[in-house]
Design a protein around this motif. Sequence first.
Motif, PDB file in Angstrom:
ATOM      1  N   ALA A 102      47.748  29.661  57.942  1.00  0.00           N
ATOM      2  CA  ALA A 102      46.395  30.150  58.320  1.00  0.00           C
ATOM      3  C   ALA A 102      45.793  30.421  57.340  1.00  0.00           C
ATOM      4  O   ALA A 102      44.486  30.139  56.924  1.00  0.00           O
ATOM      5  N   LEU A 103      46.060  31.691  56.472  1.00  0.00           N
ATOM      6  CA  LEU A 103      45.459  32.269  55.342  1.00  0.00           C
ATOM      7  C   LEU A 103      45.125  31.056  54.148  1.00  0.00           C
ATOM      8  O   LEU A 103      44.204  31.019  53.790  1.00  0.00           O
ATOM      9  N   SER A 104      46.508  30.546  54.190  1.00  0.00           N
ATOM     10  CA  SER A 104      46.485  29.466  52.943  1.00  0.00           C
ATOM     11  C   SER A 104      45.512  28.353  53.163  1.00  0.00           C
ATOM     12  O   SER A 104      44.955  27.843  52.183  1.00  0.00           O
ATOM     13  N   LYS A 105      45.456  27.943  54.397  1.00  0.00           N
ATOM     14  CA  LYS A 105      44.390  26.703  54.828  1.00  0.00           C
ATOM     15  C   LYS A 105      43.089  27.230  54.740  1.00  0.00           C
ATOM     16  O   LYS A 105      42.175  26.619  54.076  1.00  0.00           O
ATOM     17  N   GLU A 106      42.684  28.613  54.735  1.00  0.00           N
ATOM     18  CA  GLU A 106      41.356  29.008  54.703  1.00  0.00           C
ATOM     19  C   GLU A 106      40.905  29.207  53.225  1.00  0.00           C
ATOM     20  O   GLU A 106      39.834  29.023  52.890  1.00  0.00           O
ATOM     21  N   LEU A 107      42.023  29.675  52.515  1.00  0.00           N
ATOM     22  CA  LEU A 107      41.866  30.071  51.058  1.00  0.00           C
ATOM     23  C   LEU A 107      42.114  28.871  50.309  1.00  0.00           C
ATOM     24  O   LEU A 107      41.892  29.159  48.864  1.00  0.00           O
ATOM     25  N   LEU A 108      42.589  27.837  50.564  1.00  0.00           N
ATOM     26  CA  LEU A 108      42.982  26.803  49.679  1.00  0.00           C
ATOM     27  C   LEU A 108      41.898  26.384  48.530  1.00  0.00           C
ATOM     28  O   LEU A 108      42.497  26.928  47.130  1.00  0.00           O
ATOM     29  N   TYR A 109      40.788  26.130  48.669  1.00  0.00           N
ATOM     30  CA  TYR A 109      39.918  25.692  47.783  1.00  0.00           C
ATOM     31  C   TYR A 109      39.406  26.865  46.698  1.00  0.00           C
ATOM     32  O   TYR A 109      38.934  26.840  45.873  1.00  0.00           O
ATOM     33  N   LEU A 110      39.356  28.036  47.561  1.00  0.00           N
ATOM     34  CA  LEU A 110      38.982  29.297  46.775  1.00  0.00           C
ATOM     35  C   LEU A 110      39.888  29.748  45.681  1.00  0.00           C
ATOM     36  O   LEU A 110      39.721  30.086  44.916  1.00  0.00           O
ATOM     37  N   LYS A 111      41.327  29.650  46.190  1.00  0.00           N
ATOM     38  CA  LYS A 111      42.449  30.050  45.215  1.00  0.00           C
ATOM     39  C   LYS A 111      42.291  29.110  44.092  1.00  0.00           C
ATOM     40  O   LYS A 111      42.740  29.354  43.048  1.00  0.00           O
ATOM     41  N   PHE A 112      42.139  27.712  44.371  1.00  0.00           N
ATOM     42  CA  PHE A 112      42.079  26.735  43.364  1.00  0.00           C
ATOM     43  C   PHE A 112      40.871  26.936  42.413  1.00  0.00           C
ATOM     44  O   PHE A 112      41.094  26.896  41.135  1.00  0.00           O
ATOM     45  N   LEU A 113      39.827  27.397  42.855  1.00  0.00           N
ATOM     46  CA  LEU A 113      38.731  27.740  42.179  1.00  0.00           C
ATOM     47  C   LEU A 113      38.997  29.042  41.414  1.00  0.00           C
ATOM     48  O   LEU A 113      38.464  29.062  40.124  1.00  0.00           O
ATOM     49  N   GLN A 114      39.609  29.934  41.821  1.00  0.00           N
ATOM     50  CA  GLN A 114      39.921  31.175  41.272  1.00  0.00           C
ATOM     51  C   GLN A 114      40.632  31.030  39.905  1.00  0.00           C
ATOM     52  O   GLN A 114      40.664  31.855  39.221  1.00  0.00           O
ATOM     53  N   GLY A 115      41.379  29.939  39.911  1.00  0.00           N
ATOM     54  CA  GLY A 115      42.530  29.487  38.973  1.00  0.00           C
ATOM     55  C   GLY A 115      41.508  29.013  37.575  1.00  0.00           C
ATOM     56  O   GLY A 115      42.374  28.581  36.538  1.00  0.00           O
ATOM     57  N   VAL A 116      40.433  28.916  37.868  1.00  0.00           N
ATOM     58  CA  VAL A 116      39.657  28.332  36.368  1.00  0.00           C
ATOM     59  C   VAL A 116      38.797  29.752  36.004  1.00  0.00           C
ATOM     60  O   VAL A 116      38.064  30.258  36.638  1.00  0.00           O
ATOM     61  N   PRO A 117      39.297  29.814  34.597  1.00  0.00           N
ATOM     62  CA  PRO A 117      38.494  30.972  33.924  1.00  0.00           C
ATOM     63  C   PRO A 117      36.836  31.012  34.170  1.00  0.00           C
ATOM     64  O   PRO A 117      36.336  30.050  34.152  1.00  0.00           O
ATOM     65  N   LEU A 118      36.469  32.366  34.489  1.00  0.00           N
ATOM     66  CA  LEU A 118      35.093  32.577  34.515  1.00  0.00           C
ATOM     67  C   LEU A 118      34.641  32.027  35.717  1.00  0.00           C
ATOM     68  O   LEU A 118      34.032  32.878  36.571  1.00  0.00           O
TER      69      LEU A 118
END
Length: 261
Positions: free
Chosen positions: A212-228
Amino acid sequence: MGFFTRESPVEKEWRRLLIEERRFLQKRLEKKSPLFQEKLKEKVPPKLQSTLDTAFSKAFALIFEKGTGLVEKTYSRQKLEQEYQVRQYALKIKQDSKSLRSFSKTVRNTSAKNTLLSGASGIGMGALGIGLPDIPIFTGMLLKNLYEIALHFGYGYEAKEERYFILLLIQGAVSNGETLLETDQKLNQFIHDGKLPDGYEEKKQIEAAAKALSKELLYLKFLQGVPLVGAVGGVYDAVYMKQIAAYAGIKYRRRYLQGRK
């Protein structure tokens, strides 16, 4: 001529609780995905979802098995338990609404501090382009917040039953639709009887909360992996920390009040 029956402080607080609970559920049921998620769909690697599922599952399992002591080093359990006893004594003496609401007020103050810490951590790691490695830190902060909320209402968190309750809280807070309603019903059932479901397996419940957490945070954690740019994704660590804490506050409050009805 009839007579009006005056509400007791517990009855009044119970009525207020049900209103807040309905508002939270309705807001989640009406939730729409942010526009940026649609734009990121084609760029997210297909295997990232399963990677996140595994990362959250491992983080929960590790903290439950070996990390609770480390989490407790970030606050004084003894102090929180003593403060709970003081509030309990004040309520016993005064028997008024103000004393009863002091439990929720304390939870809100604690959650606000933990939300700020989570946001600062998420933004900092996002600015450095650190996404997946942030998961154990986010999970640790999340459980710290939930442990403190539990203590504020006089509950523990080591027992298998308490871990079940905490995992359901996390799952419910980030779910929507039928999954949210089913999870909310399971929480209310546990609050009523305090029993684990027949055939309960903690591993499966950990996986359900992690998914449930990973589904909700999927795109955000992907975005968080991009510097700045990832700092934007990191901000949402605080958003979801606040959301989960709000739901936890409602459910622990329901549990506390039902014990006094």
